[in-house]
Design a protein around this motif. Structure first.
Motif, PDB file in Angstrom:
ATOM      1  N   LEU A 119      -1.212   5.126   6.730  1.00 26.32           N
ATOM      2  CA  LEU A 119      -1.436   6.045   7.841  1.00 26.32           C
ATOM      3  C   LEU A 119      -2.818   5.819   8.458  1.00 26.32           C
ATOM      4  O   LEU A 119      -2.984   5.883   9.678  1.00 26.32           O
ATOM      5  N   LEU A 120      -3.802   5.525   7.618  1.00 24.78           N
ATOM      6  CA  LEU A 120      -5.153   5.253   8.124  1.00 24.78           C
ATOM      7  C   LEU A 120      -5.137   4.051   9.058  1.00 24.78           C
ATOM      8  O   LEU A 120      -5.803   4.033  10.092  1.00 24.78           O
ATOM      9  N   ILE A 121      -4.369   3.020   8.675  1.00 27.80           N
ATOM     10  CA  ILE A 121      -4.294   1.810   9.500  1.00 27.80           C
ATOM     11  C   ILE A 121      -3.522   2.109  10.787  1.00 27.80           C
ATOM     12  O   ILE A 121      -3.908   1.689  11.868  1.00 27.80           O
ATOM     13  N   ASP A 168       0.205   6.903   2.476  1.00 25.16           N
ATOM     14  CA  ASP A 168      -1.030   7.613   2.821  1.00 25.16           C
ATOM     15  C   ASP A 168      -2.130   6.651   3.263  1.00 25.16           C
ATOM     16  O   ASP A 168      -2.903   6.949   4.171  1.00 25.16           O
ATOM     17  N   GLU A 169      -2.201   5.489   2.594  1.00 22.95           N
ATOM     18  CA  GLU A 169      -3.210   4.495   2.970  1.00 22.95           C
ATOM     19  C   GLU A 169      -2.862   3.846   4.301  1.00 22.95           C
ATOM     20  O   GLU A 169      -3.741   3.579   5.122  1.00 22.95           O
ATOM     21  N   LYS A 225       0.833  -1.199   0.000  1.00 23.05           N
ATOM     22  CA  LYS A 225       0.000   0.000   0.000  1.00 23.05           C
ATOM     23  C   LYS A 225       0.873   1.257   0.000  1.00 23.05           C
ATOM     24  O   LYS A 225       2.058   1.207   0.321  1.00 23.05           O
TER      25      LYS A 225
END
Lengths: 525, 256
Positions: free
Chosen positions: A224-226, A221-222, A218
């Protein structure tokens, strides 16, 4: 001991070991053979006073690379001990004999990568529960396809966990994974012959979501959500550690205003998390008015967070290279004022608790963790500081400019439940003190620096409310995540939790659990 | 000991006016995006910026599926045409009636006992459920009680995407509950899997494992939204969207 001394010491003792000092990143990479590994790590941990942070296993194209991260006070910096082996050879010597803190790290690597650690006293059933997984599944290996349909093995109803106590009349009291009112899922095997818990084995990872595997491939940026969402009670600290790792790889210096605001919000989170922990301690001793009052403060602080950042658990504020949006000075002033009010009331609560004998009777000399035990297990955060182990990443290896801020790291010697409560109260005071200084240092300016992704690897570390958290990130050529390793304070502290429980009576169990302030989500990842 | 009593009394009443009235305090909810009219280019920008596919674009309207929202604020922060954002909290909806009959249950008119199962939650939803017990929300006044035992429970409240290791425990808890029973799924992860939907050890929400009656969106939903979900589950509040499929509950609520 500084880096030059360390290098000489190592050269003297092991002439073959290569030792590269990187002055820019305060890191020292030590490449050693597998034979030397345990003794070298042991010396760092036991003699030279380094703390163990993490074991990072990486599967390269042709060889394994095991990275053991240690850190010391300030100029001692970071020491990464590297050991390699061909992919076909899957055996490494265990360092647990010297570095007991690495115990669970090796068990995890054995479970997820299929490595074998020679001399480790207890491998097996850990992350992948034996009753639900086939042997020889190695989910963190590159060849394991997480998108392929997986056959769920039918859980084995006859499977029984390992029992240790074999005395006459001994029995196991199983607790969980669903137990009590509103609790996280964890299973305890409490072994006893009557009143006292002789041995307690927590069986964790019921909530394992495999975020390290999920992150692979990933974009940062993706991920970071996790990073924000896998353990949301300390979301900001984990998001921050991840951002710092990526920013370090991309060699970006974030704007001063963003740095200060990050400190401000991180301390607000600590304050809120500690208020929540205090509420749980009051609840476990069934002191109803105090529970309600601490509950009021926790909700107050959640509302302050919500008003300041838009989200009660501080999601969506962090961005790679700074913050996603600016927080106006007025809003910060308002949040600071309200936090000061909340602290004043917390102080009042502390005063009353300290003279409530029925409350103190349940906390004092309960769940004792001695200083040598805390050292050996590498405990972190408020729990370690209650046992006299004072190592705070904000002081030891400062980030974000914490070195310019005046604050104390409270410590206690007793290591019992009451000491842990006092640490929590003392830290809330320091957090507000830091928030005041951060607010005074606020200058106008941008809050986000554009960032160009590139290949590389770095470690981000943050003193989260529950203790130090370490996020290792490796980006590949296309700027995607090749390896993401998360080590959380609860992972270290769950490892030492049995120390507090054993030799104490059953009715004290909820109190020990609450004074340890453990997060299962943070541990299970 | 008397000091605690005096101190408790001195604190006064903190409890929210909800559900009798509207709660207007700041910071009680993270809010949710709402549908709106956008031109083709900015609509596409919105659709692209969302990591969990909340938005769909059709004929100049961007509609938001709030069940998927994880509050990353990427559609409002650092974007040229931000989407509308509603600071509401009555979010709970009824899952499609084909999945489970949602007739009003007379037994639920009195007090309700709730069994909470953590099926892989990150801690936030669970913490918000815990807040329902504090003086601000005090759910006991509405006849809601948390019970540790599924044998005493009327409502099963599930948080988290349901990890493989929790699947059996969750099913066993559900089976141990007496009928009639309701299942309330709380939080984006429990509805759609959230950020963990792609994980190979997670289900994509509770509905993969159990029949869900009421869904409460949000990541995490604030305590007021969870309260709304519970009130909806027992027919004391209408659902968030008044779509035809869920009008039955509304009429039932009117009867009360």
């Amino acid at each position: 001991m500084n880096r030059t001394e360390l290098k000489e010491q190592i050269k003297q003792r092991w002439p073959d070991v290569r030792c590269d000092v990187d002055t820019a990143s305060s890191m020292c990479e030590v490449k050693c053979s597998r034979a030397v590994l345990p003794e070298l790590c042991g010396r760092l941990f036991l003699e030279w006073n380094f703390s163990f942070a993490s074991l990072i296993v990486e599967e390269g194209a042709s060889e394994w690379q095991l990275r053991y991260c240690f850190y010391g006070e300030q100029e001692a910096g970071w020491v990464h001990v590297l050991a390699t082996a061909q992919l076909a050879e899957k055996t490494f010597p265990s360092i647990v004999k010297f570095v007991h803190a690495a115990d669970w790290h090796e068990r995890e690597a054995e479970d997820l990568f299929g490595l074998h650690f020679e001399g480790h006293p207890r491998l097996g059933d850990f992350i992948l529960h034996d009753d639900a997984w086939q042997e020889s599944v190695e989910p963190m290996r590159h060849h394991f396809d997480p998108h392929a349909a997986m056959l769920h093995r039918k859980p084995d109803a006859d499977w029984r966990p390992h029992r240790v106590v074999q005395e006459a009349g001994a029995f196991v009291m199983p607790v969980g994974p669903k137990f009590s009112g509103v609790t996280e899922s964890v299973h305890f095997l409490l072994e006893t012959v009557g009143e006292d818990v002789i041995r307690s084995t927590p069986r964790l990872f019921y909530k394992w979501r495999a975020i390290e595997k999920l992150a692979e491939g990933k974009t940062p940026d993706e991920v970071l959500l996790i990073a924000e969402r896998f353990a949301a009670t300390t979301a900001f600290a984990h998001g921050l550690a991840f951002c710092q790792a990526v920013e370090k790889i991309c060699d970006v210096k974030i704007p001063t205003r963003a740095q200060i605001l990050r400190i401000f919000v991180a301390e607000l989170e600590r304050l809120r998390q500690h208020a929540g922990a205090i509420q749980e301690i009051c609840e476990s001793t069934a002191l109803v008015v105090a529970t309600s009052q601490a509950g009021i403060f926790e909700e107050d602080l959640l509302r302050i967070s919500g008003e300041l950042t838009g989200h009660r658990y501080l999601f969506g504020l962090l961005a790679l290279g700074g913050l996603r949006c600016d927080l106006p000075n007025d809003a910060c002033r308002h949040a600071l004022k309200k936090s000061q009010d909340a602290l004043k009331q917390l102080n009042e609560l502390e005063k009353r608790l300290r003279v409530s004998s029925s409350f103190l009777d349940r906390l004092e000399e309960v769940g004792i963790v001695t200083h040598p035990n805390a050292m050996a297990y590498g405990l972190l955060g408020p729990i370690a500081r209650a046992s006299g182990l004072v190592r705070d990443l904000r002081k030891a290896q400062p980030y974000l400019g914490y070195e310019d801020i005046e604050f104390d790291v409270p410590s206690e010697q007793e290591g019992d439940g009451y000491a842990r409560l006092r640490i929590l109260f003392a830290e809330t005071k320091q957090s507000v003190r830091i928030m005041e200084q951060a607010f005074a240092a606020l200058q106008n300016g941008s809050v986000r620096e554009p960032l160009q992704l590139r290949a590389g690897a770095a470690l981000g570390w943050v003193e989260a409310p529950r203790g130090g958290t370490f996020h290792w990130v490796r980006l590949d050529q296309s700027g995607r995540i090749a390896r993401y390793r998360v080590v959380t304070p609860s992972f270290a502290n769950w490892h030492g939790f049995h120390l507090a429980v054993e030799k104490f009576a059953f009715q004290d169990f909820p109190i020990m659990l609450s004074t340890f302030d453990l997060s299962v989500a943070e541990n299970d990842r | 000991m008397s000091q605690w009593v005096i101190n408790g009394l001195r604190t006064g009443i903190k409890t929210t006016a909800y559900p009798r009235d509207v709660e207007g305090a700041a910071g009680v909810t993270p809010g949710l995006p709402c549908s709106g009219k956008f031109d083709a280019a900015s609509g596409k920008e919105l659709v692209d910026c969302c990591p969990t596919q909340v938005f769909t674009q059709l004929n100049g309207t961007v509609s938001a599926d709030t069940r998927r929202c994880i509050h990353c604020y990427r559609c409002v922060r650092g974007i040229e045409h931000p989407v509308g954002w509603e600071q509401t909290y009555e979010w709970a909806t009824v899952r499609a009636p084909s999945n489970s009959p949602n007739d009003f249950i007379p037994a639920f008119k009195q007090s309700i006992h709730i069994c909470v199962v953590d099926a892989g939650d990150c801690g936030a939803c669970l913490n918000e459920v815990k807040q329902l017990n504090n003086p601000y929300y005090n759910m006991h006044r509405l006849g809601f009680f948390i019970t540790p035992s599924p044998r005493h429970a009327d409502v099963l409240l599930v948080v988290g995407p349901v990890t493989d290791h929790m699947r059996v425990a969750l099913k066993k808890t559900y089976d141990a509950m007496p009928t009639p029973k309701r299942v309330v799924a709380v939080g984006a992860c429990a509805l759609t899997g959230g950020v963990f939907a792609e994980s190979f050890v997670c289900a994509k929400g509770v509905a993969d494992v159990l029949p869900v009656d009421v869904e409460v969106p949000g990541n995490p939903p604030p305590p007021l939204a969870i309260l709304h979900g519970l009130l909806l589950a027992v027919g004391r509040k209408p659902p968030a969207s008044l779509a035809p499929a869920s009008s039955e509950i509304k009429t039932n609520a009117m009867k009360l």
